[in-house]
Design an enzyme around this catalytic site. Structure first.
Site, mmCIF file in Angstrom:
data_model
loop_
_atom_site.group_PDB
_atom_site.id
_atom_site.type_symbol
_atom_site.label_atom_id
_atom_site.label_comp_id
_atom_site.label_asym_id
_atom_site.label_seq_id
_atom_site.Cartn_x
_atom_site.Cartn_y
_atom_site.Cartn_z
ATOM 1 N N GLY A 1 8.930 -4.333 -4.680
ATOM 2 C CA GLY A 1 7.482 -4.235 -4.508
ATOM 3 C C GLY A 1 6.981 -4.938 -3.258
ATOM 4 O O GLY A 1 7.645 -4.939 -2.209
ATOM 5 N N VAL A 2 5.822 -5.540 -3.385
ATOM 6 C CA VAL A 2 5.201 -6.188 -2.232
ATOM 7 C C VAL A 2 6.020 -7.412 -1.802
ATOM 8 O O VAL A 2 6.093 -7.738 -0.612
ATOM 9 C CB VAL A 2 3.716 -6.519 -2.537
ATOM 10 C CG1 VAL A 2 3.567 -7.701 -3.454
ATOM 11 C CG2 VAL A 2 2.930 -6.717 -1.257
ATOM 12 N N ASP A 3 6.666 -8.056 -2.731
ATOM 13 C CA ASP A 3 7.542 -9.206 -2.457
ATOM 14 C C ASP A 3 8.670 -8.785 -1.505
ATOM 15 O O ASP A 3 8.904 -9.429 -0.466
ATOM 16 C CB ASP A 3 8.111 -9.713 -3.802
ATOM 17 C CG ASP A 3 8.812 -11.055 -3.703
ATOM 18 O OD1 ASP A 3 8.725 -11.707 -2.650
ATOM 19 O OD2 ASP A 3 9.444 -11.449 -4.709
ATOM 20 N N GLY B 1 2.046 -3.928 -10.593
ATOM 21 C CA GLY B 1 3.184 -3.073 -10.282
ATOM 22 C C GLY B 1 4.279 -3.255 -11.314
ATOM 23 O O GLY B 1 4.116 -2.882 -12.480
ATOM 24 N N ASP C 1 -1.238 -1.675 3.995
ATOM 25 C CA ASP C 1 0.014 -2.400 3.794
ATOM 26 C C ASP C 1 -0.250 -3.879 4.053
ATOM 27 O O ASP C 1 -0.570 -4.271 5.182
ATOM 28 C CB ASP C 1 1.054 -1.848 4.786
ATOM 29 C CG ASP C 1 2.391 -2.554 4.696
ATOM 30 O OD1 ASP C 1 2.494 -3.578 3.972
ATOM 31 O OD2 ASP C 1 3.335 -2.091 5.352
HETATM 32 N N1 AR6 Z 1 1.031 -3.697 0.490
HETATM 33 C C1 AR6 Z 1 0.096 -3.702 -0.487
HETATM 34 N N2 AR6 Z 1 0.380 -3.472 -1.780
HETATM 35 C C2 AR6 Z 1 1.672 -3.220 -2.103
HETATM 36 C C3 AR6 Z 1 2.713 -3.206 -1.143
HETATM 37 C C4 AR6 Z 1 2.344 -3.455 0.218
HETATM 38 N N3 AR6 Z 1 3.246 -3.468 1.189
HETATM 39 N N4 AR6 Z 1 3.885 -2.919 -1.798
HETATM 40 C C5 AR6 Z 1 3.583 -2.761 -3.105
HETATM 41 N N5 AR6 Z 1 2.252 -2.933 -3.291
HETATM 42 P P1 AR6 Z 1 4.468 -5.474 -7.429
HETATM 43 P P2 AR6 Z 1 3.948 -7.403 -9.605
HETATM 44 C C6 AR6 Z 1 1.465 -2.873 -4.535
HETATM 45 O O1 AR6 Z 1 5.443 -4.753 -8.272
HETATM 46 O O2 AR6 Z 1 3.469 -6.323 -10.507
HETATM 47 C C7 AR6 Z 1 8.660 -7.919 -7.497
HETATM 48 O O3 AR6 Z 1 9.959 -7.447 -7.621
HETATM 49 C C8 AR6 Z 1 2.037 -2.120 -5.703
HETATM 50 O O4 AR6 Z 1 1.800 -0.724 -5.555
HETATM 51 O O5 AR6 Z 1 4.826 -5.726 -6.001
HETATM 52 O O6 AR6 Z 1 3.195 -8.689 -9.547
HETATM 53 C C9 AR6 Z 1 8.574 -9.443 -7.564
HETATM 54 O O7 AR6 Z 1 9.722 -10.055 -7.043
HETATM 55 C C10 AR6 Z 1 1.244 -2.727 -6.867
HETATM 56 O O8 AR6 Z 1 -0.030 -2.099 -6.996
HETATM 57 O O9 AR6 Z 1 4.075 -6.937 -8.055
HETATM 58 C C11 AR6 Z 1 8.440 -9.667 -9.039
HETATM 59 O O10 AR6 Z 1 9.694 -9.678 -9.678
HETATM 60 C C12 AR6 Z 1 0.998 -4.171 -6.417
HETATM 61 O O11 AR6 Z 1 1.342 -4.203 -5.025
HETATM 62 C C13 AR6 Z 1 7.628 -8.502 -9.510
HETATM 63 O O12 AR6 Z 1 7.897 -7.448 -8.599
HETATM 64 C C14 AR6 Z 1 1.846 -5.196 -7.150
HETATM 65 O O13 AR6 Z 1 3.100 -4.656 -7.487
HETATM 66 C C15 AR6 Z 1 6.142 -8.788 -9.461
HETATM 67 O O14 AR6 Z 1 5.440 -7.688 -10.016
#
Ligand code: AR6
Length: 175
Positions: free
Chosen positions: A31-33, A123, A9
């Site tokens: 997501g991670v944000d 993601g 995480d």
């Molecule tokens: N730690 C590590 N990886 C993570 C975590 C965590 N806590 N949570 C999710 N992931 P995404 P994007 C992974 O969707 O594709 C947001 O709403 C996840 O499984 O977070 O760049 C933003 O506000 C995936 O493999 O980012 C934007 O609107 C990876 O992180 C949009 O999503 C990225 O997934 C950005 O989309």
């Protein structure tokens, strides 16, 4: 530079800077944000609002990065970057590479020597994990070659076993 991939995480990383896969508004999301904002607390959102008012009034462009403090996180800084959205037709690998380059530029600027990245754009934004891994590893290596000694550690922190496997594969392939 040491470059490694782990499963975990990102919000729990004890590095100088963690990179947020944000969106152009910088005002949070899923997501991670969402996880980063939830763990950092309201101070992070406050600072993001300030960045929007002062530096990036039109939003943070795709492929750009900006640093803020990290609120209650263990890391000292959050570097926010905006990946291209495959799902919205943003399919240029150079834009994705720019996220990693600019994030490291900004991290180095604030003095971070260890930086943890998620799989930016893999993601909600819909890029294939294998492509993200290839671009991420290639770009971080190129950055280190251009600016040797500025950052000591880059750690890719991946949520699942499949993501970890893709990054391990990319790290094992010497180009
Ligand atoms: N730690 C590590 N990886 C993570 C975590 C965590 N806590 N949570 C999710 N992931 P995404 P994007 C992974 O969707 O594709 C947001 O709403 C996840 O499984 O977070 O760049 C933003 O506000 C995936 O493999 O980012 C934007 O609107 C990876 O992180 C949009 O999503 C990225 O997934 C950005 O989309």
């Amino acid at each position: 530079m040491q470059i490694e991939a782990v499963q975990g995480d990102l919000t729990r990383e004890r590095v100088d800077a963690i990179v947020n896969a944000a969106n152009s508004t910088l005002l949070g999301g899923g997501g991670v944000d969402g996880a980063i904002h939830a763990a950092a607390g309201p101070a992070l959102l406050e600072e993001c609002r300030r960045v929007r008012k002062t530096t990036f009034r039109e939003g943070l462009p795709v492929g750009e990065a900006v640093a803020t403090s990290a609120g209650e996180l263990a890391a000292r800084w959050v570097v926010h970057t905006v990946g291209p959205s495959w799902n919205r037709g943003q399919r240029d690998e150079a834009q994705l590479a720019s996220c990693f380059t600019r994030s490291l530029d900004v991290a180095a600027e604030v003095g971070a020597r260890s930086v943890a990245f998620p799989a930016v754009s893999a993601g909600a934004y819909g890029w294939a994990m294998g492509t993200v891994a290839d671009v991420a590893v290639r770009t971080v290596r190129a950055w280190d070659a251009a600016r040797p000694g500025e950052v000591d550690l880059v750690r890719f922190v991946l949520f699942g076993a499949t993501a970890l496997a893709e990054f391990e594969r990319a790290l094992g392939e010497v180009d």
